[in-house]
Enzyme design. Structure first.
Site, mmCIF file in Angstrom:
data_model
loop_
_atom_site.group_PDB
_atom_site.id
_atom_site.type_symbol
_atom_site.label_atom_id
_atom_site.label_comp_id
_atom_site.label_asym_id
_atom_site.label_seq_id
_atom_site.Cartn_x
_atom_site.Cartn_y
_atom_site.Cartn_z
ATOM 1 N N SER A 134 6.892 3.413 11.047
ATOM 2 C CA SER A 134 5.687 3.512 11.883
ATOM 3 C C SER A 134 5.822 4.682 12.841
ATOM 4 O O SER A 134 6.928 5.018 13.271
ATOM 5 C CB SER A 134 5.507 2.240 12.698
ATOM 6 O OG SER A 134 4.498 2.410 13.668
ATOM 7 N N TYR A 147 8.340 -4.960 17.526
ATOM 8 C CA TYR A 147 7.852 -4.301 16.304
ATOM 9 C C TYR A 147 8.411 -2.876 16.216
ATOM 10 O O TYR A 147 9.003 -2.491 15.203
ATOM 11 C CB TYR A 147 6.322 -4.294 16.308
ATOM 12 C CG TYR A 147 5.698 -3.454 15.225
ATOM 13 C CD1 TYR A 147 5.634 -3.924 13.908
ATOM 14 C CD2 TYR A 147 5.180 -2.183 15.491
ATOM 15 C CE1 TYR A 147 5.062 -3.150 12.903
ATOM 16 C CE2 TYR A 147 4.607 -1.408 14.501
ATOM 17 C CZ TYR A 147 4.550 -1.895 13.204
ATOM 18 O OH TYR A 147 3.994 -1.126 12.211
HETATM 19 P P1 NAP Z 1 -1.868 -5.063 6.272
HETATM 20 O O1 NAP Z 1 -3.138 -4.471 5.778
HETATM 21 O O2 NAP Z 1 -1.879 -5.908 7.515
HETATM 22 O O3 NAP Z 1 -1.212 -5.891 5.048
HETATM 23 C C1 NAP Z 1 -0.107 -6.650 5.292
HETATM 24 C C2 NAP Z 1 0.631 -6.924 3.991
HETATM 25 O O4 NAP Z 1 1.865 -7.550 4.322
HETATM 26 C C3 NAP Z 1 -0.132 -7.893 3.099
HETATM 27 O O5 NAP Z 1 0.209 -7.630 1.763
HETATM 28 C C4 NAP Z 1 0.414 -9.251 3.544
HETATM 29 O O6 NAP Z 1 0.348 -10.244 2.509
HETATM 30 C C5 NAP Z 1 1.871 -8.877 3.828
HETATM 31 N N1 NAP Z 1 2.442 -9.746 4.844
HETATM 32 C C6 NAP Z 1 1.919 -10.089 6.042
HETATM 33 N N2 NAP Z 1 2.726 -10.972 6.678
HETATM 34 C C7 NAP Z 1 3.779 -11.170 5.855
HETATM 35 C C8 NAP Z 1 4.927 -11.989 5.914
HETATM 36 N N3 NAP Z 1 5.156 -12.790 6.945
HETATM 37 N N4 NAP Z 1 5.775 -11.981 4.868
HETATM 38 C C9 NAP Z 1 5.534 -11.207 3.795
HETATM 39 N N5 NAP Z 1 4.477 -10.399 3.670
HETATM 40 C C10 NAP Z 1 3.607 -10.385 4.686
HETATM 41 O O7 NAP Z 1 -0.745 -3.973 6.538
HETATM 42 P P2 NAP Z 1 -0.866 -2.364 6.563
HETATM 43 O O8 NAP Z 1 -1.657 -1.975 7.740
HETATM 44 O O9 NAP Z 1 -1.227 -1.869 5.215
HETATM 45 O O10 NAP Z 1 0.653 -1.973 6.879
HETATM 46 C C11 NAP Z 1 1.610 -1.744 5.855
HETATM 47 C C12 NAP Z 1 2.857 -1.194 6.474
HETATM 48 O O11 NAP Z 1 2.565 0.011 7.185
HETATM 49 C C13 NAP Z 1 3.516 -2.124 7.489
HETATM 50 O O12 NAP Z 1 4.913 -2.026 7.392
HETATM 51 C C14 NAP Z 1 3.094 -1.564 8.827
HETATM 52 O O13 NAP Z 1 4.015 -1.872 9.845
HETATM 53 C C15 NAP Z 1 3.049 -0.093 8.518
HETATM 54 N N6 NAP Z 1 2.178 0.643 9.421
HETATM 55 C C16 NAP Z 1 0.823 0.451 9.395
HETATM 56 C C17 NAP Z 1 0.023 1.158 10.279
HETATM 57 C C18 NAP Z 1 -1.471 1.022 10.281
HETATM 58 O O14 NAP Z 1 -2.116 1.676 11.136
HETATM 59 N N7 NAP Z 1 -2.077 0.251 9.404
HETATM 60 C C19 NAP Z 1 0.611 2.040 11.193
HETATM 61 C C20 NAP Z 1 1.986 2.188 11.195
HETATM 62 C C21 NAP Z 1 2.766 1.490 10.305
HETATM 63 P P3 NAP Z 1 -0.890 -11.316 2.435
HETATM 64 O O15 NAP Z 1 -2.097 -10.543 1.934
HETATM 65 O O16 NAP Z 1 -0.437 -12.351 1.462
HETATM 66 O O17 NAP Z 1 -1.094 -11.822 3.824
#
Ligand code: NAP
Length: 242
Positions: A134, A147
């Site tokens: 991140s 986090y």
């Molecule tokens: P997201 O849309 O919130 O999707 C979360 C994913 O993780 C879903 O597949 C969910 O599965 C799974 N998940 C949630 N809780 C979980 C748990 N307790 N155990 C196992 N799996 C779990 O996430 P995203 O925004 O695409 O983020 C993906 C990655 O990028 C993460 O590592 C996040 O920290 C990083 N990131 C994101 C951003 C951003 O702005 N979006 C910024 C920086 C870093 P279900 O569908 O089954 O719930």
């Protein structure tokens, strides 16, 4: 056919990575907390496009559930450690439960999956491990202390392992997204004042899409990526340097 295991691939960034790696010819192991309609729909999409996909489920905050899941990663050639949980809590109010939940999902499960997948990668003489970090590793949000610390810990592990696995044909890298528009931040960004503050903090002036993170993962997983290891690559519109 090589196999790519992508945690948290039912939605968001993980989904975009899964679709891209399927297009690149990998068999995909999709993962979510449960077998949701979204993950089943994604499996069908991959298959309709001529790819192969399986579904594995586990709550990665729960180490027993993670222990049962790791078997599914035993034959993975590519491991993308993308799932994470994040809580917004002022640091004085963080509970040990919140702390362990984030550490388990964002760091411990990554380590357990890597421990399981590496023997196969070593035997094959080829492997790709990508942690999803991140921008908060560089710019920690005040209310997401655990986090951001868990992501920094994961990147530190990535660096150590990149050295330890470098002679085995295995590269280990971190891809660190900035603000990517997904389910995780839709609600917060629906507040126009907060959305303006966020946009003003991004040099390119707009949020990223999940697909913006998939190209670099595709490159790292290709043979063209063989000379890139131990790196943390920001996909953040310049936010980390502002
Ligand atoms: P997201 O849309 O919130 O999707 C979360 C994913 O993780 C879903 O597949 C969910 O599965 C799974 N998940 C949630 N809780 C979980 C748990 N307790 N155990 C196992 N799996 C779990 O996430 P995203 O925004 O695409 O983020 C993906 C990655 O990028 C993460 O590592 C996040 O920290 C990083 N990131 C994101 C951003 C951003 O702005 N979006 C910024 C920086 C870093 P279900 O569908 O089954 O719930």
């Amino acid at each position: 056919m090589k196999t790519a295991f992508i945690t948290g691939s039912s939605r968001g960034i993980g989904r975009a990575i899964a679709l891209r790696l399927a297009r690149d010819g990998f068999k995909i192991i999709l993962h979510g907390v449960s077998e949701s309609a979204k993950i089943r729909e994604l499996k069908s999409t991959v298959e309709k496009n001529g790819g192969t996909a399986e579904i594995a489920t586990a709550d990665l905050c729960d180490l027993e559930a993670t222990s049962r899941l790791v078997k599914a990663a035993a034959n993975a050639d590519v491991l993308v450690l993308n799932a994470s949980v994040q809580y917004r809590t002022p640091w004085q109010n963080i509970t040990p439960e919140e702390c362990y939940s984030q550490l388990n999902c964002n760091f411990v499960s990554s380590m357990m999956l890597i421990q399981t997948a590496v023997p196969h990668m070593k035997e094959a003489g080829w492997g790709r491990i990508i942690t999803i970090g991140s921008v908060q590793e560089a710019k920690p949000h005040p209310d997401m202390l655990v986090y951001s610390a868990s992501k920094a810990a994961q990147t530190n592990m990535m660096k150590s392992l990149s050295l330890q696995l470098s002679k085995d044909g295995i590269t280990v890298n971190n891809v660190a997204p900035g603000v990517i528009y997904t389910d995780r931040n839709i609600e917060a960004l629906s507040d126009p004042d907060y959305a303006k503050k966020v946009t003003d903090s991004i040099p390119v002036g707009f949020y990223g899409k999940p697909e913006d993170c998939a190209g670099i993962v595709s490159l790292l997983c290709s043979d063209e990526g063989r000379y890139i290891t131990g790196q943390s690559i920001y996909v953040d519109g310049g936010k980390s340097i502002l």
